[in-house]
Design a protein around this motif. Structure first.
Motif, PDB file in Angstrom:
ATOM      1  N   UNK A 165      18.736  -5.957   2.102  1.00 24.16           N
ATOM      2  CA  UNK A 165      17.283  -5.585   1.909  1.00 24.16           C
ATOM      3  C   UNK A 165      17.304  -3.924   1.906  1.00 24.16           C
ATOM      4  N   UNK A 166      18.171  -3.354   2.783  1.00 23.77           N
ATOM      5  CA  UNK A 166      18.444  -2.041   2.709  1.00 23.77           C
ATOM      6  C   UNK A 166      18.902  -1.434   1.686  1.00 23.77           C
ATOM      7  N   UNK A 167      19.867  -2.118   0.816  1.00 25.24           N
ATOM      8  CA  UNK A 167      20.366  -1.827  -0.275  1.00 25.24           C
ATOM      9  C   UNK A 167      19.785  -1.857  -1.570  1.00 25.24           C
ATOM     10  N   UNK A 168      18.808  -3.068  -1.560  1.00 28.38           N
ATOM     11  CA  UNK A 168      17.950  -3.235  -2.955  1.00 28.38           C
ATOM     12  C   UNK A 168      16.656  -2.505  -2.707  1.00 28.38           C
ATOM     13  N   UNK A 169      16.170  -2.142  -1.538  1.00 25.21           N
ATOM     14  CA  UNK A 169      14.782  -1.835  -1.268  1.00 25.21           C
ATOM     15  C   UNK A 169      14.529  -0.587  -0.629  1.00 25.21           C
ATOM     16  N   UNK A 170      15.487  -0.153   0.191  1.00 21.00           N
ATOM     17  CA  UNK A 170      15.399   1.048   0.970  1.00 21.00           C
ATOM     18  C   UNK A 170      14.513   0.576   2.161  1.00 21.00           C
ATOM     19  N   UNK A 171      14.690  -0.576   2.844  1.00 20.70           N
ATOM     20  CA  UNK A 171      13.790  -1.162   4.001  1.00 20.70           C
ATOM     21  C   UNK A 171      13.468  -0.200   5.046  1.00 20.70           C
ATOM     22  N   UNK A 172      14.466   0.471   5.513  1.00 16.04           N
ATOM     23  CA  UNK A 172      14.173   1.353   6.868  1.00 16.04           C
ATOM     24  C   UNK A 172      13.309   2.517   6.288  1.00 16.04           C
ATOM     25  N   UNK A 173      13.270   3.212   5.147  1.00 11.89           N
ATOM     26  CA  UNK A 173      12.618   4.078   4.805  1.00 11.89           C
ATOM     27  C   UNK A 173      11.108   3.868   4.624  1.00 11.89           C
ATOM     28  N   UNK A 174      10.867   2.397   4.105  1.00 14.72           N
ATOM     29  CA  UNK A 174       9.674   1.813   4.019  1.00 14.72           C
ATOM     30  C   UNK A 174       9.002   1.518   5.207  1.00 14.72           C
ATOM     31  N   UNK A 175       9.662   1.103   6.297  1.00  7.97           N
ATOM     32  CA  UNK A 175       8.933   0.708   7.409  1.00  7.97           C
ATOM     33  C   UNK A 175       8.720   2.099   8.155  1.00  7.97           C
ATOM     34  N   UNK A 176       9.149   3.476   7.821  1.00  7.92           N
ATOM     35  CA  UNK A 176       8.954   4.614   8.395  1.00  7.92           C
ATOM     36  C   UNK A 176       7.712   5.292   7.812  1.00  7.92           C
ATOM     37  N   UNK A 177       7.201   4.939   6.592  1.00  4.04           N
ATOM     38  CA  UNK A 177       6.316   5.411   5.773  1.00  4.04           C
ATOM     39  C   UNK A 177       5.015   5.177   6.503  1.00  4.04           C
TER      40      UNK A 177
ATOM     41  N   UNK B  54       8.596  -2.410  -2.698  1.00  2.53           N
ATOM     42  CA  UNK B  54       7.294  -2.749  -1.425  1.00  2.53           C
ATOM     43  C   UNK B  54       7.118  -3.869  -1.385  1.00  2.53           C
ATOM     44  N   UNK B  55       6.979  -4.871  -2.416  1.00  2.46           N
ATOM     45  CA  UNK B  55       6.504  -6.277  -2.381  1.00  2.46           C
ATOM     46  C   UNK B  55       7.830  -7.029  -1.794  1.00  2.46           C
ATOM     47  N   UNK B  56       8.847  -6.798  -1.983  1.00  7.43           N
ATOM     48  CA  UNK B  56      10.130  -7.471  -1.834  1.00  7.43           C
ATOM     49  C   UNK B  56      10.130  -7.160  -0.178  1.00  7.43           C
TER      50      UNK B  56
ATOM     51  N   UNK C 289       0.872  -0.981   0.042  1.00  5.95           N
ATOM     52  CA  UNK C 289      -0.022  -0.097  -0.019  1.00  5.95           C
ATOM     53  C   UNK C 289       0.889   1.144   0.064  1.00  5.95           C
ATOM     54  N   UNK C 290       1.940   1.283   0.894  1.00  5.01           N
ATOM     55  CA  UNK C 290       2.828   2.389   0.936  1.00  5.01           C
ATOM     56  C   UNK C 290       3.515   2.645  -0.520  1.00  5.01           C
ATOM     57  N   UNK C 291       4.010   1.500  -1.370  1.00  8.10           N
ATOM     58  CA  UNK C 291       4.406   1.420  -2.835  1.00  8.10           C
ATOM     59  C   UNK C 291       3.677   2.075  -3.516  1.00  8.10           C
ATOM     60  N   UNK C 292       2.271   1.595  -3.462  1.00  6.75           N
ATOM     61  CA  UNK C 292       1.116   2.167  -4.338  1.00  6.75           C
ATOM     62  C   UNK C 292       0.931   3.569  -4.042  1.00  6.75           C
ATOM     63  N   UNK C 293       0.843   4.190  -2.844  1.00  7.73           N
ATOM     64  CA  UNK C 293       0.786   5.605  -2.611  1.00  7.73           C
ATOM     65  C   UNK C 293       1.534   6.593  -3.327  1.00  7.73           C
ATOM     66  N   UNK C 294       2.932   6.179  -3.716  1.00 16.75           N
ATOM     67  CA  UNK C 294       3.853   6.747  -4.317  1.00 16.75           C
ATOM     68  C   UNK C 294       3.640   6.690  -5.922  1.00 16.75           C
ATOM     69  N   UNK C 295       2.833   5.818  -6.441  1.00 15.78           N
ATOM     70  CA  UNK C 295       2.599   5.479  -7.795  1.00 15.78           C
ATOM     71  C   UNK C 295       1.619   6.742  -8.481  1.00 15.78           C
TER      72      UNK C 295
END
Length: 271
Positions: free
Chosen positions: A259-271, A195-197, A159-165
């Motif tokens: 995962x942090x390098x590939x997807x920016x995991x910490x940024x997505x967890x704080x969205x 976001x899915x990953x 959902x967080x990834x879709x919100x940025x679409x």
């Protein structure tokens, strides 16, 4: 004078937050460091500091077939639960991400509810439900239970990834005559893939390390790694468990860094 006072207040607040963050970081990291150090002990008991250092318990871990069996079961359940969570979570996220209807909000609350319920209460309730429908505890019930508690992570990150679409991308694709399936496959999916990953990674870690659901929904032949580790520590304080914990800590840190390098995991967890 008032400007200087506000500056002093801001500095004091920042200083307090830094101190609190450092203390919290020490409390989080210190136990893992202690376990790592103890895993290299040359003694026969869990003592800190160790009387000496050796790799003997990592060698013992290589021959610990019961732990290998439990790890294989946990990996099997986690992979199945993660796969099902991705399918269900992505479908749910697509349905509720841009909808403001009451049904969408209810569906969102339904998928998030496993995070609100106490894990032990959910495990017991799931066991009672499976007993009522006549489904004996087995790897199947484990996969179902783990999937229920893992889906929210995939839903929230997707959902967080879709919100940025950008909606204009979908509108442009429709204007050019692309079907919904083609738009999803060539435009939506590549953009929300990080976001899915990220959601799948969190779901996998949550399933692999899950104790409450596994405690109620496993049978005697399905030994799960977290429960086996707890039983060995409770019964005989096996130092091999410290070595296994060291392996898990290092593997988890490596996976999180990847995962942090590939997807920016910490940024997505704080969205």
């Amino acid at each position: 004078m008032s400007g200087r006072k506000r500056t002093l207040e801001a500095f004091s607040f920042e200083l307090v937050m830094i101190v609190v963050a450092i203390i919290a970081l020490i409390l989080i990291i210190a136990p893992s460091l202690v376990v790592l150090i103890v895993s290299f002990t040359s003694g026969f008991s869990l003592r800190f500091p160790p009387p000496g250092y050796s790799l003997r318990w990592y060698v013992e871990l290589w021959n610990a077939w019961q732990l290998h069996f439990a790890a294989k079961n946990s990996l099997f359940v986690a992979l199945w639960a993660t796969g099902l969570s991705v399918v269900l979570g992505v479908a749910a996220a697509l349905a509720i991400s841009r909808s403001r209807t009451l049904s969408a909000r209810l569906l969102d609350s339904l998928f998030m509810s496993p995070l609100v319920l106490p894990a032990l209460a959910f495990g017991l309730a799931a066991l009672m439900l499976f007993s009522l429908v006549g489904l004996p505890v087995s790897p199947l019930t484990l996969v179902i239970g783990h999937t229920v508690v893992c889906v929210p992570y995939v839903v929230r990150n997707t959902v967080a990834a879709l919100a940025q679409l950008e909606p204009t991308l979908l509108e442009s694709s429709a204007v050019l005559g692309a079907s919904r399936l083609y738009t999803f496959r060539r435009i939506v999916l590549p953009l929300i893939r990080p976001g899915i990953i990220a959601g799948a990674f969190i779901a996998f870690m949550s399933s692999f390390d899950n104790v409450p659901v596994s405690l109620f929904l496993r049978d005697a032949a399905t030994d799960m790694l977290p429960i086996r580790m707890w039983q060995d520590l409770e019964g005989k304080l096996d130092v091999t468990i410290a070595a296994l914990s060291g392996v898990l800590i290092i593997a988890t840190v490596a996976l999180v860094a990847m995962m942090e390098r590939v997807t920016g995991l910490s940024r997505r967890l704080t969205n």
